[in-house]
Design a protein around this motif. Sequence first.
Motif, mmCIF file in Angstrom:
data_model
loop_
_atom_site.group_PDB
_atom_site.id
_atom_site.type_symbol
_atom_site.label_atom_id
_atom_site.label_comp_id
_atom_site.label_asym_id
_atom_site.label_seq_id
_atom_site.Cartn_x
_atom_site.Cartn_y
_atom_site.Cartn_z
ATOM 1 N N ASP A 28 0.835 -1.195 0.000
ATOM 2 C CA ASP A 28 0.000 0.000 0.000
ATOM 3 C C ASP A 28 0.874 1.250 0.000
ATOM 4 O O ASP A 28 1.415 1.627 1.030
ATOM 5 C CB ASP A 28 -0.917 -0.013 1.232
ATOM 6 C CG ASP A 28 -1.878 1.174 1.236
ATOM 7 O OD1 ASP A 28 -1.816 2.001 0.293
ATOM 8 O OD2 ASP A 28 -2.688 1.273 2.171
ATOM 9 N N GLU A 86 0.111 4.210 0.056
ATOM 10 C CA GLU A 86 -0.382 5.267 0.935
ATOM 11 C C GLU A 86 0.004 5.024 2.390
ATOM 12 O O GLU A 86 -0.172 5.882 3.238
ATOM 13 C CB GLU A 86 -1.906 5.377 0.827
ATOM 14 C CG GLU A 86 -2.341 6.035 -0.459
ATOM 15 C CD GLU A 86 -3.855 6.042 -0.601
ATOM 16 O OE1 GLU A 86 -4.556 5.946 0.422
ATOM 17 O OE2 GLU A 86 -4.321 6.123 -1.738
ATOM 18 N N GLN A 87 0.445 3.823 2.701
ATOM 19 C CA GLN A 87 0.839 3.506 4.074
ATOM 20 C C GLN A 87 2.270 2.995 4.102
ATOM 21 O O GLN A 87 2.532 1.849 4.465
ATOM 22 C CB GLN A 87 -0.077 2.451 4.677
ATOM 23 C CG GLN A 87 -1.421 2.988 5.079
ATOM 24 C CD GLN A 87 -2.154 1.964 5.914
ATOM 25 O OE1 GLN A 87 -1.867 1.775 7.083
ATOM 26 N NE2 GLN A 87 -3.087 1.272 5.296
ATOM 27 N N PHE A 90 4.089 1.796 1.981
ATOM 28 C CA PHE A 90 4.303 0.569 1.205
ATOM 29 C C PHE A 90 4.206 -0.687 2.061
ATOM 30 O O PHE A 90 4.936 -1.651 1.863
ATOM 31 C CB PHE A 90 5.655 0.615 0.473
ATOM 32 C CG PHE A 90 5.715 1.722 -0.528
ATOM 33 C CD1 PHE A 90 5.277 1.521 -1.815
ATOM 34 C CD2 PHE A 90 6.179 2.970 -0.176
ATOM 35 C CE1 PHE A 90 5.303 2.547 -2.748
ATOM 36 C CE2 PHE A 90 6.207 4.011 -1.094
ATOM 37 C CZ PHE A 90 5.775 3.785 -2.381
ATOM 38 N N LEU A 91 3.305 -0.656 3.017
ATOM 39 C CA LEU A 91 3.102 -1.844 3.845
ATOM 40 C C LEU A 91 2.712 -3.028 2.975
ATOM 41 O O LEU A 91 1.788 -2.937 2.165
ATOM 42 C CB LEU A 91 1.952 -1.595 4.812
ATOM 43 C CG LEU A 91 2.318 -0.951 6.126
ATOM 44 C CD1 LEU A 91 1.067 -0.768 6.940
ATOM 45 C CD2 LEU A 91 3.329 -1.811 6.850
ATOM 46 N N SER A 104 -7.082 4.401 2.739
ATOM 47 C CA SER A 104 -6.426 3.675 3.829
ATOM 48 C C SER A 104 -7.424 3.465 4.954
ATOM 49 O O SER A 104 -8.094 4.395 5.368
ATOM 50 C CB SER A 104 -5.254 4.479 4.341
ATOM 51 O OG SER A 104 -4.431 4.826 3.263
ATOM 52 N N ARG A 130 -5.406 3.383 9.400
ATOM 53 C CA ARG A 130 -4.960 4.517 10.201
ATOM 54 C C ARG A 130 -6.080 4.976 11.124
ATOM 55 O O ARG A 130 -7.178 5.295 10.679
ATOM 56 C CB ARG A 130 -4.535 5.657 9.272
ATOM 57 C CG ARG A 130 -3.215 6.255 9.702
ATOM 58 C CD ARG A 130 -2.704 7.222 8.656
ATOM 59 N NE ARG A 130 -2.145 6.544 7.512
ATOM 60 C CZ ARG A 130 -2.262 7.003 6.268
ATOM 61 N NH1 ARG A 130 -2.955 8.087 6.030
ATOM 62 N NH2 ARG A 130 -1.712 6.346 5.282
ATOM 63 N N PRO A 190 -0.808 -2.435 11.683
ATOM 64 C CA PRO A 190 -1.408 -2.042 10.411
ATOM 65 C C PRO A 190 -1.642 -3.229 9.478
ATOM 66 O O PRO A 190 -2.290 -3.093 8.452
ATOM 67 C CB PRO A 190 -0.384 -1.079 9.822
ATOM 68 C CG PRO A 190 0.905 -1.432 10.475
ATOM 69 C CD PRO A 190 0.597 -2.062 11.786
ATOM 70 N N MET A 191 -1.105 -4.380 9.822
ATOM 71 C CA MET A 191 -1.177 -5.540 8.929
ATOM 72 C C MET A 191 -0.842 -6.793 9.721
ATOM 73 O O MET A 191 -0.347 -6.695 10.817
ATOM 74 C CB MET A 191 -0.145 -5.378 7.821
ATOM 75 C CG MET A 191 1.240 -5.208 8.412
ATOM 76 S SD MET A 191 2.510 -5.236 7.191
ATOM 77 C CE MET A 191 2.173 -6.773 6.420
ATOM 78 N N MET A 224 10.439 -7.691 5.997
ATOM 79 C CA MET A 224 10.734 -6.283 6.228
ATOM 80 C C MET A 224 10.401 -5.919 7.659
ATOM 81 O O MET A 224 9.406 -6.365 8.201
ATOM 82 C CB MET A 224 9.926 -5.400 5.285
ATOM 83 C CG MET A 224 10.378 -5.554 3.858
ATOM 84 S SD MET A 224 10.233 -4.053 2.920
ATOM 85 C CE MET A 224 8.798 -3.290 3.606
ATOM 86 N N LEU A 277 9.204 -3.199 10.437
ATOM 87 C CA LEU A 277 8.384 -1.995 10.464
ATOM 88 C C LEU A 277 8.349 -1.491 11.902
ATOM 89 O O LEU A 277 7.701 -2.088 12.751
ATOM 90 C CB LEU A 277 6.971 -2.332 9.978
ATOM 91 C CG LEU A 277 5.978 -1.201 10.135
ATOM 92 C CD1 LEU A 277 6.156 -0.183 9.024
ATOM 93 C CD2 LEU A 277 4.565 -1.731 10.137
#
Lengths: 512, 132
Positions: free
Chosen positions: A352, A354-355, A357-358, B51, B54, B69-70, B99, B101
């Motif tokens: 994403d 907008e976030q 690139f999560l 989104s 958020r 967030p995920m 990755m 975060l």
Amino acid sequence: VVEAVIERLLIANRGEIAIRIARACRELDIESVAVCSEADIDAPHTLAADRAIAVGPAPAAESYLSIPRIIDAALASGCDAIHPGYGFLSESDAFARACEHARLTFVGPPSRVIAKMGSKIEARRLMREAGVPIVPGEAPDDQSDAGILGVIERVGFPALVKPSEGGGGKGMHAVRDRGQAAEAIQASRREAIAAFGDGTLYVERLIECPRHVEVQIAADDRGGIVHLFERECSVQRRHQKIIEESPSPSISPTLREQIAAQAIRAAEAAAYRNIGTVEFLVDPSARDSRSSFYFLEMNTRLQVEHAVTEEVVGVDLVAAQLLLASGEPLPWVQSALSQRGHSIEARLYAEDPEQQFLPQAGRILLCREPRLPGVRIDAGVREGTLVPIHYDPLLAKVIATGENRNAALRRLRAALRSYPILGIKTNLEFLLRILDHPRFQQGTVDTGFLDTEHAVLTATAEQPVPAFVRAAVEAYKANSQSPSSALTGVGGVSDTPPTPHDPWQELRGWRN
Amino acid sequence: MAEPAVTRIEPGVYRVEHETRAEIVYVAGSTDNAWAFWNGHVFRGNAPAASSARRRPTVTDLAQSLTAPMPAVVRQVITQPGAIVRKGEALIVLEAMKMELPIRAPTDGTVVAVHCREGELVQPDAPLVDLQ
């Protein structure tokens, strides 16, 4: 027609590249065996090979990255060779050695070459000796935070901290001042251990606004080495390439010749076998052409972006890998190789923009691949595929080729605009914005482009939903609510009975 | 302006005639959460994809919950209840798809509660840290 020595190949990978390799096996009449984790039992790559073997639980460390499990799978299924693809074990010299010990042909260079080139320290030493230009940098003897900080200060700001092992941009962190150092060093070390199992770090000078140009090379075991020209990969985010093309729009014919010659020299210095890539940083501010590019690293494997080379040079690099691994001579002579036209690849990711690139995970509810002239899709997903959280979020590569850069660009844009993937957020609109950006169109992008243009490229579009889109959605809703309409079908089209993979059926109870 | 004429070409694929042009629109999802695609643009529901994860705390919120967030694995819990943190400080490090975060403090504050532990798999919107 050459007869390959390999009879049955284990594909130690997943996603689009595993499918790509299975396709090459079919062409060469080699039997293929896929491996899958528990999360990938129904994944497209699992079904692409002649048979598949489950190798472990979802986390990659216990499946795709487990050397004993992969070797066991190859031996149990009677394979005589293993193709590692890219990522995962492809640059593990321990894995190549394990293959050698198990008398399995590793499709790639010998383990000692992977070890040499995988160690940035050893690779630099070799290149320096061979006279290939290198970026200033050093390997800290003292690997403590303080020791690494000391080296960063000696090399100078801005500096780059990165894992000594591995590649693909994983674990690299820029350090622009002392204050950022501790966090960058620790993150880099953790990511190095997580991704490559080794926390040794390397420090080098960060060259500002460089271009990333790499040369595809191929070598047989009879001393033959050729290059297959360059790829420009300057559109990167956190050192992860997003758009790649060949030829490079940013280098002159003279520079192209010089870089290719140095790539051959690098491959010779490494005693290279099979196909590989020599990456260079091109410094656009340098005036003296001899110091205008630097050896960055050598990737001892197939690259994600190999397809653009295949398209402009007219070769099959995966088939070549299999033949070279079988002990065949190079299928090409240098003088017969040339670049024809232009090819550009865009990587579609489940992420994403907008976030930050999560990465996104979830079920793909609808997916239609475009079929257009000059467009090639190398995809790892299809309609109904569940994209798991455990792996790299690459969904597909869209490769467009035309008689010149403008034609390739036009085709790529058209292909992306007709490639619907619904049910999971992707970077598709972000890719289109890059293609429409004046700097990309001029071909003057450096590796900092996505950072400096971030705001423009990720701005939230507040445009209203067009009336015709709303009309289609209303028709869809009306159609979904009346099951009987499936039989009468608007426009003479009738629905097929629901199948187990019908996304509409699976959608019940789907949580966003 | 004439009403757009809609023809269903195949499941999820619609041809919509409007003015002088015909557009192909792809639609999927449930009726209350539909996805649509047209010419490289993705739309969610009746609005462009926005989104969702958020969470903007309101002024009346006393404690602010930082959420995942995920889907991800908690790699590192840096903070603890009672810790005084500054805006931008990393409190939790999540990892997904190789990755890292960092979850950072959106404002200066005090950590009231930590709802996750290292190695735990967290789902989207799962509370990680409460901040006051």
